[in-house]
Design an enzyme around this catalytic site. Structure first.
Site, PDB file in Angstrom:
ATOM      1  N   SER A   1       2.135   6.673   2.507  1.00 36.60           N
ATOM      2  CA  SER A   1       3.032   7.646   3.151  1.00 36.60           C
ATOM      3  C   SER A   1       4.188   8.035   2.244  1.00 36.60           C
ATOM      4  O   SER A   1       4.657   7.240   1.423  1.00 36.60           O
ATOM      5  CB  SER A   1       3.601   7.058   4.440  1.00 36.60           C
ATOM      6  OG  SER A   1       2.590   6.867   5.388  1.00 36.60           O
TER       7      SER A   1
ATOM      8  N   GLU B   1      -8.504  -0.462   7.974  1.00 34.49           N
ATOM      9  CA  GLU B   1      -7.175  -0.794   8.480  1.00 34.49           C
ATOM     10  C   GLU B   1      -7.104  -0.562   9.983  1.00 34.49           C
ATOM     11  O   GLU B   1      -6.347  -1.223  10.688  1.00 34.49           O
ATOM     12  CB  GLU B   1      -6.106   0.064   7.783  1.00 34.49           C
ATOM     13  CG  GLU B   1      -4.690  -0.356   8.183  1.00 34.49           C
ATOM     14  CD  GLU B   1      -3.611   0.480   7.515  1.00 34.49           C
ATOM     15  OE1 GLU B   1      -3.956   1.476   6.870  1.00 34.49           O
ATOM     16  OE2 GLU B   1      -2.439   0.118   7.647  1.00 34.49           O
TER      17      GLU B   1
ATOM     18  N   GLN C   1       0.849  -1.178   0.000  1.00 30.98           N
ATOM     19  CA  GLN C   1       0.000   0.000   0.000  1.00 30.98           C
ATOM     20  C   GLN C   1       0.888   1.233   0.000  1.00 30.98           C
ATOM     21  O   GLN C   1       1.615   1.477   0.962  1.00 30.98           O
ATOM     22  CB  GLN C   1      -0.875  -0.080   1.255  1.00 30.98           C
ATOM     23  CG  GLN C   1      -1.685   1.119   1.576  1.00 30.98           C
ATOM     24  CD  GLN C   1      -2.297   0.977   2.971  1.00 30.98           C
ATOM     25  OE1 GLN C   1      -2.512  -0.129   3.472  1.00 30.98           O
ATOM     26  NE2 GLN C   1      -2.552   2.090   3.605  1.00 30.98           N
ATOM     27  N   GLY C   2       0.887   1.987  -1.096  1.00 34.11           N
ATOM     28  CA  GLY C   2       1.762   3.156  -1.215  1.00 34.11           C
ATOM     29  C   GLY C   2       1.048   4.434  -0.838  1.00 34.11           C
ATOM     30  O   GLY C   2       0.470   5.105  -1.693  1.00 34.11           O
TER      31      GLY C   2
END
Lengths: 376, 356
Positions: free
Chosen positions: A126, A241, A123-124
């Site tokens: 930050s 999440e 998951q990109g």
């Protein structure tokens, strides 16, 4: 008020228990990311669980799930915890984002591989310049005919070193206000121009990486939802999440507590009265957290603010960090002298109040969105 | 699985809340420690309590009651806590359940249900459990009560005057040394399962009273934070204050989950599982309620330290409820001995089980 299982849930639970009895033993140590071997063991466990139909159970059957209500996710977590099994793969939030926003073609192409744990995803979100202030990301995905061209850098990308695909939050509209200019893309990590660099954590874990994008071409068909919808999808994902049940949180803490209980009861570890009392206090915490997570999953459809996940994460973080302080003391001298296992576990517990939105950010969300306090 | 109040329970909560608010309205009369209003309800107030069916709620039908579920009872009790009701409803309901469990005569239970006989539970001197003897026992939530019963002997005791007590909304009174003659009751000791169920019932109710107390402390602090202006802005807009209140909200919601589970378990599970759940819930609620009420005092600043502001009333009630039938240390001690003891600790676990 009824916390007991409906007959169908009871059957599901019994089936999972039986499966765990037969298959768990070969996967007992499958929960680490410290080395290539431990990653491989962990992925084997995820694939075994997925193969048996226990990953993504609340996702539509057409995409590899079982189309069951959210509460079944809680059952999976409870049973894994009760059996002291390693946690399930943390993919619920990614899978729900795709299932809820992507078009049929994209769903059909990517969801089965994700839910079946055949392809690992990262998951990109930050970036070096955008942590808590996520809307300030500067990675761009510039529209160019039937593709986007991605440039920029992501950081704290969990599992990036061994991922096949990345769910990427990037800026597609440079002329719009910052929240509205973001979009969500699926990026094939083997595309030319993608470069990964491992980040070794203070605990020794090698789970994280930096990812660099240098003129990376992404087909327009791999856009999730519409251009400009990225922020909305990201918030939807984070709500999942932050829900501990989705992330295997309950299972993980239950496993740690069960281990401590076995150590004390068997006499492998000697605990004096104050320490035994602290263990009991931690057991109270873990139990209450489990009840709370069950309640929030049962009522998630009615959570109009979508901020219940923040409450759950704040609770789970508090419970976890206290638990690891206690198990650190239970480890006694070996916490500081000897192999670094107990210390590494403790150190990792400190990350819980940072990733997925820091403890401070979660409290702001609760204060402003749930309690309705004014923004400063 | 259905983890929320039913429509009927939500309606019941509303009607309980109205009467509880009415009953509590007369309480804020004291302007200092020396002229605080008595916790004893007047005849009119007690009649309203009885007419609302609160005292009869849990008793079985043959004993003049409504046979309500434990969840139903905790819906009421949360409102008692929320409004810091002084009338001794909780003590009466717990004493009645204890007498019912010990198979007291239906006539007596019926009189309690109607509000005609006022009874309070007899607890050990340290308030951690039901008293086994009258010596040094204390009747808790005993404002206006005429008697307390020691079930092991069936002895009915009159009550002395109230002792100084942290909780201004409730009275603690010593038992008279000699039983009231000749009214000893013939009682029957419950089996293990029924005894554990009684513990689960009482602990679930204390948990609900703590839940109501902490929810009202949080709500009052939120109101204050929205309206109190410093540095030209409501203090609730400052991050430091927001974080304190967010932490309180997390504790309230977790306690609510624990309260719901314990109340459901008290009817649905066997005595052993039910009492373990209730013990866990009470331990968590005890420490959380004190923390939330302390946070509320902090948000009120200097006002929170005055007698006139109700913040201390809630903090006091939280502390007293925390002690009644065992605080977190007591219950965690039992859990430590039953679940976290090694071979070297053998023997202690059994001793503690029989104690609890």
């Amino acid at each position: 008020m009824d916390f007991s299982d409906a007959p169908a849930v009871a059957d599901f639970r019994a089936g999972l228990r039986a499966w765990l009895r037969d298959h768990l033993d070969e996967h007992r140590d499958a929960s680490g990311y410290e080395s290539a071997e431990s990653v491989e063991r962990t992925l084997r466990w995820h694939r075994a669980l997925a193969g048996a139909g226990y990953v993504g159970v609340s996702l539509p059957a057409a995409y590899g799930g079982r189309g069951l209500p959210d509460i079944y996710e809680a059952v999976v977590n409870e049973e894994l915890a009760a059996a002291a099994a390693p946690p399930p793969p943390p993919i619920g939030h990614i899978a729900h984002a795709i299932a809820d926003f992507a078009d049929e073609d994209l769903k059909a192409r990517v969801l089965p591989g994700l839910v079946g744990c055949e392809e690992v995803w990262c998951q990109g979100f930050s970036e070096p310049g955008a942590g808590s202030d996520l809307a300030g990301i500067s990675t761009t995905a510039t529209p160019d005919g039937d593709r986007f061209v991605v440039n920029g850098q992501k950081i704290w990308t969990s599992g990036a070193m061994w991922s096949r695909r990345c769910l990427l939050l990037a800026r597609t509209e440079t002329d719009l206000p910052r929240h509205r200019g973001l979009s969500m893309l699926v990026v094939d990590m083997e595309t030319p121009g993608v470069d990964r660099r491992e980040i070794v954590l203070a605990s020794g874990s090698r789970e994280f990486a930096e990812v660099f994008f240098d003129d990376v071409a992404v087909p327009a068909a791999d856009l999730i939802g519409e251009r400009g919808q990225g922020w909305r999808i990201a918030m939807h994902m984070l709500a999942y999440e932050r829900g501990p049940a989705d992330m295997g949180w309950v299972g993980r803490l239950g496993r740690v507590l069960a281990g401590a209980r076995d150590d004390v009861r068997s006499g492998r570890v000697t605990a004096d009265a104050p320490l035994r009392h602290r263990l009991a206090a931690a057991a109270v915490d873990v139990q209450v957290m489990q009840w709370h997570v069950t309640r929030s999953l049962a009522n998630r459809a009615a959570d109009s603010t979508g901020s219940g996940g923040s409450v759950d994460k704040l609770l789970a973080t508090r419970v976890e960090q206290n638990l690891y302080r206690v198990t650190a003391d239970l480890a006694g001298p070996s916490f500081t002298v000897g192999p670094s296992g107990p210390f590494a576990d403790y150190l990792w517990s400190r990350a819980q109040s940072i990733y997925g939105g820091t403890q401070q950010i979660q409290r702001q969300i609760v204060a402003q969105r749930v309690l309705g306090l004014p923004r400063g | 699985m259905d983890i929320q109040l039913s429509a009927e329970q939500r309606a019941f909560r509303e009607s309980c809340g109205k009467l509880a608010a009415d009953l509590a309205a007369r309480w804020h009369l004291g302007r200092g420690p020396h002229d605080v209003a008595s916790a004893v309800p007047d005849e009119a107030a007690w009649s309203r309590v009885a007419e609302a069916g609160w005292l009869a709620l849990r008793l079985r039908e043959e004993n003049g009651g409504a046979g309500a579920s434990v969840v139903d009872v905790t819906v009421l009790v949360e409102q008692l806590g929320y409004h810091a009701v002084a009338a001794p409803v909780l003590g009466t309901v717990i004493a009645a359940e204890q007498l019912q469990t010990w198979q007291a005569p239906p006539g007596l239970l019926q009189e309690i249900a109607e509000g005609a006989v006022r009874v309070a539970p007899a607890l050990d001197r340290d308030l951690t459990g039901f008293a086994g003897t009258a010596a040094e026992a204390l009747a808790w939530d005993a404002a206006g009560a005429e008697m307390a019963v020691i079930p092991t002997s069936g002895a009915v005791h009159g009550l002395g005057g109230p002792l100084p007590f942290t909780d201004l909304t409730r009275e603690v009174r010593p038992l008279d040394g000699r039983p009231v003659d000749p009214s000893s009751l013939t009682l029957t000791a419950p089996g293990d399962d029924a005894a554990a169920r009684l513990d689960a019932f009482a602990l679930s109710l204390l948990t609900a009273d703590l839940l109501g107390t902490m929810q009202s402390a949080l709500d009052a602090a939120l109101d204050h934070a929205r309206t109190r202006v410093q540095f030209g802005a409501p203090i609730g807009s400052f991050q430091a204050v927001q974080q304190l209140l967010a932490d309180s909200h997390v504790l309230v919601e977790a306690t609510r989950s624990a309260s719901y589970y314990a109340a459901w378990a008290a009817d649905a599970l066997d005595g052993r599982a039910a009492s373990r759940a209730a013990r866990t819930a009470k331990a968590f609620a005890s420490r959380s309620a004190v923390e939330v009420c302390e946070n509320a005092v902090q948000v009120f600043g200097g006002i929170g330290m005055t007698w006139e502001a109700p913040a201390h009333v809630r903090l006091r009630r939280a502390h007293a409820d925390r002690r009644v039938l065992g605080d977190e240390h007591h219950h965690q001690g039992v859990i430590a001995d039953t679940e976290f003891s090694g071979p070297a600790d053998a023997g202690r676990a059994e001793a503690d089980l029989s104690r609890s």
